[in-house]
Design an enzyme around this catalytic site. Structure first.
Site, PDB file in Angstrom:
ATOM      1  N   HIS A  49       0.890  -1.182   0.000  1.00 40.85           N
ATOM      2  CA  HIS A  49       0.000   0.000   0.000  1.00 40.85           C
ATOM      3  C   HIS A  49       0.917   1.218   0.000  1.00 40.85           C
ATOM      4  O   HIS A  49       1.228   1.779   1.054  1.00 40.85           O
ATOM      5  CB  HIS A  49      -0.894   0.010   1.240  1.00 40.85           C
ATOM      6  CG  HIS A  49      -1.853  -1.143   1.305  1.00 40.85           C
ATOM      7  ND1 HIS A  49      -1.443  -2.431   1.541  1.00 40.85           N
ATOM      8  CD2 HIS A  49      -3.205  -1.196   1.156  1.00 40.85           C
ATOM      9  CE1 HIS A  49      -2.502  -3.228   1.525  1.00 40.85           C
ATOM     10  NE2 HIS A  49      -3.578  -2.505   1.300  1.00 40.85           N
ATOM     11  N   SER A 111       6.830   5.979   2.444  1.00 42.84           N
ATOM     12  CA  SER A 111       7.651   4.769   2.496  1.00 42.84           C
ATOM     13  C   SER A 111       8.382   4.463   1.178  1.00 42.84           C
ATOM     14  O   SER A 111       9.563   4.087   1.219  1.00 42.84           O
ATOM     15  CB  SER A 111       6.801   3.581   2.957  1.00 42.84           C
ATOM     16  OG  SER A 111       5.597   3.490   2.230  1.00 42.84           O
ATOM     17  N   GLY A 155      -2.776  -4.646  -3.279  1.00 43.70           N
ATOM     18  CA  GLY A 155      -1.514  -5.121  -2.711  1.00 43.70           C
ATOM     19  C   GLY A 155      -1.650  -6.418  -1.922  1.00 43.70           C
ATOM     20  O   GLY A 155      -0.721  -7.219  -1.880  1.00 43.70           O
ATOM     21  N   ASP A 175       0.720  -1.769   4.802  1.00 49.48           N
ATOM     22  CA  ASP A 175       0.310  -0.515   5.453  1.00 49.48           C
ATOM     23  C   ASP A 175      -1.028  -0.049   4.892  1.00 49.48           C
ATOM     24  O   ASP A 175      -1.123   0.983   4.226  1.00 49.48           O
ATOM     25  CB  ASP A 175       1.430   0.520   5.173  1.00 49.48           C
ATOM     26  CG  ASP A 175       1.164   1.860   5.823  1.00 49.48           C
ATOM     27  OD1 ASP A 175       0.368   1.911   6.775  1.00 49.48           O
ATOM     28  OD2 ASP A 175       1.767   2.855   5.372  1.00 49.48           O
TER      29      ASP A 175
HETATM   30  C1  LIG Z   1      -1.604   4.415   4.665  1.00 49.60           C
HETATM   31  S1  LIG Z   1      -1.467   4.795   2.966  1.00 49.60           S
HETATM   32  C2  LIG Z   1       0.139   4.274   2.549  1.00 49.60           C
HETATM   33  C3  LIG Z   1       1.240   5.087   3.125  1.00 49.60           C
HETATM   34  C4  LIG Z   1       2.630   4.656   2.728  1.00 49.60           C
HETATM   35  N1  LIG Z   1       2.836   3.227   2.925  1.00 49.60           N
HETATM   36  C5  LIG Z   1       3.665   5.432   3.504  1.00 49.60           C
HETATM   37  O1  LIG Z   1       4.086   4.969   4.595  1.00 49.60           O
HETATM   38  O2  LIG Z   1       4.080   6.484   3.032  1.00 49.60           O
HETATM   39  C6  LIG Z   1      -2.453   3.544   2.219  1.00 49.60           C
HETATM   40  C7  LIG Z   1      -2.538   3.628   0.694  1.00 49.60           C
HETATM   41  O3  LIG Z   1      -3.089   2.394   0.234  1.00 49.60           O
HETATM   42  C8  LIG Z   1      -3.928   2.645  -0.900  1.00 49.60           C
HETATM   43  N2  LIG Z   1      -4.805   1.462  -0.975  1.00 49.60           N
HETATM   44  C9  LIG Z   1      -5.998   1.265  -0.374  1.00 49.60           C
HETATM   45  N3  LIG Z   1      -6.393  -0.020  -0.565  1.00 49.60           N
HETATM   46  C10 LIG Z   1      -5.404  -0.629  -1.283  1.00 49.60           C
HETATM   47  C11 LIG Z   1      -5.214  -1.956  -1.758  1.00 49.60           C
HETATM   48  N4  LIG Z   1      -6.097  -2.918  -1.518  1.00 49.60           N
HETATM   49  N5  LIG Z   1      -4.069  -2.243  -2.440  1.00 49.60           N
HETATM   50  C12 LIG Z   1      -3.147  -1.272  -2.679  1.00 49.60           C
HETATM   51  N6  LIG Z   1      -3.287   0.000  -2.256  1.00 49.60           N
HETATM   52  C13 LIG Z   1      -4.396   0.316  -1.562  1.00 49.60           C
HETATM   53  C14 LIG Z   1      -4.585   3.960  -0.585  1.00 49.60           C
HETATM   54  O4  LIG Z   1      -5.000   4.594  -1.788  1.00 49.60           O
HETATM   55  C15 LIG Z   1      -3.428   4.701   0.136  1.00 49.60           C
HETATM   56  O5  LIG Z   1      -2.691   5.470  -0.785  1.00 49.60           O
END
Ligand SMILES: C[S@@+](CC[C@H](N)C(=O)[O-])C[C@H]1O[C@@H](n2cnc3c(N)ncnc32)[C@H](O)[C@@H]1O
Length: 302
Positions: A49, A111, A155, A175
């Site tokens: 994510h 990240s 993801g 995440d």
């Molecule tokens: C908490 S943020 C990620 C922050 C990042 N990991 C960081 O630490 O900078 C979660 C992200 O996951 C995306 N997202 C939501 N559901 C998802 C999925 N099933 N698979 C991949 N990405 C997803 C959202 O659009 C969002 O941008």
């Protein structure tokens, strides 16, 4: 259960980037990557994510919700006065932020950018971001980097296919947003457990970092204990190879997020000690009221 890709993707990390929860996650991530860099052999970073990669604190979202001021903002101001051991524990993360900024902190590495800045030329990054506009911003943030592959897909679903990585070394960050209504929040816990079960069977020796919010202490305890039993019983992971690092900036209760943390599976050598050194200082600096606290423990100690 609704599949993640069918959910409305309302979550925008830009409102929360650099807050206390990001600080704990990113300090730990940077410490893990720093240890992976200690050996010459290449490794792979997998981010299920990924978010948009790079955040601008002068941008619209961060301007409307300046959570970063009580997170990285406070640390940026105070870090020079911290004890040496704390400074050493924060250094892998802060060094990247310093490289991206001159003067104050405006550009905050999420990240994927944090990882890309720390990794070497033969290492590889695999990033999933399901929300199309965020994936486009992520592509822009990562630029033309041959080490990076970005996939606009779920993801949780993608993870098993990435494992084990060809390098047989590396780290997976899981995440999810945990943002929608209560039932979706519960779903992220369930999806994390399912993804973890599949992943650890394919690659039991990998380092995994699971992020989770602490809004409901019982839900977190249930998740941690289910995750630990599954990893130990089905994945053959030793109990002492699990590490929980949590920080709460006020008493946990209703209202804005008060606590968050990570579970690290197979933390590289030295990460637990660095987290133990940093957390009291981070907690004292970022606390927002009565009842703040922290813990860095293995399940055997819980
Ligand atoms: C908490 S943020 C990620 C922050 C990042 N990991 C960081 O630490 O900078 C979660 C992200 O996951 C995306 N997202 C939501 N559901 C998802 C999925 N099933 N698979 C991949 N990405 C997803 C959202 O659009 C969002 O941008």
């Amino acid at each position: 259960m609704t599949a993640p890709q069918e959910l409305q993707l309302n979550y925008r990390h830009a409102f929360h980037a650099g807050n206390f929860a990001d600080v704990v996650k990113h300090v730990a991530l940077a410490l893990c990557l720093d240890r992976l860099n200690a050996k010459e052999a290449p490794y792979r970073y997998i981010d299920t994510h990924a978010g948009i990669g790079l955040y601008d604190f002068e941008g619209e979202e961060a301007g409307r919700s300046p959570e970063w001021k009580d997170g990285v903002g406070r640390i940026w101001e105070a870090e020079r006065g911290a004890p040496d051991l704390v400074r050493a524990s924060l250094a892998p993360w802060l060094n990247v932020i310093r490289r991206l900024n001159s003067g104050g902190v405006q550009h905050y590495p999420g990240s994927p950018v944090l990882a890309a800045e720390m990794m070497r030329k033969d290492d590889a990054l695999r990033l999933c971001e399901l929300h199309p506009p965020s994936a486009e911003l992520l592509r822009q943030a990562m630029g033309r980097d041959k080490r990076v592959k970005i996939e606009e897909r779920d993801g949780f679903d993608a993870l098993a296919a990435y494992l084990p990585p060809p390098e047989r070394r590396g780290l997976v960050l899981i995440d999810p947003p945990f943002e929608a209504g209560t039932s979706e929040r519960k779903q992220d816990f369930d999806w994390m457990l399912k993804a973890a079960a599949r992943a650890v069977k394919r690659w039991p020796l990998g380092t995994y970092v699971f992020w989770r919010p602490i809004k409901d202490v019982e839900a977190v305890e249930a998740f941690d204990s289910e995750l630990a039993s599954m990893l130990i019983e089905e994945g053959g992971v030793a109990a002492e190879k699990l590490l929980v690092a949590d920080l709460w900036v006020k008493a946990i209760g209703p209202g804005p997020l008060g606590g968050a943390g990570i579970v690290i599976v197979n933390p590289p050598y030295g990460v637990a000690e660095h987290m133990r050194a940093a957390m009291p200082w981070l907690c004292n600096l970022m606390k927002q009221g009565e009842g703040a606290g922290w813990r860095v423990e293995t399940p055997a100690e819980i």
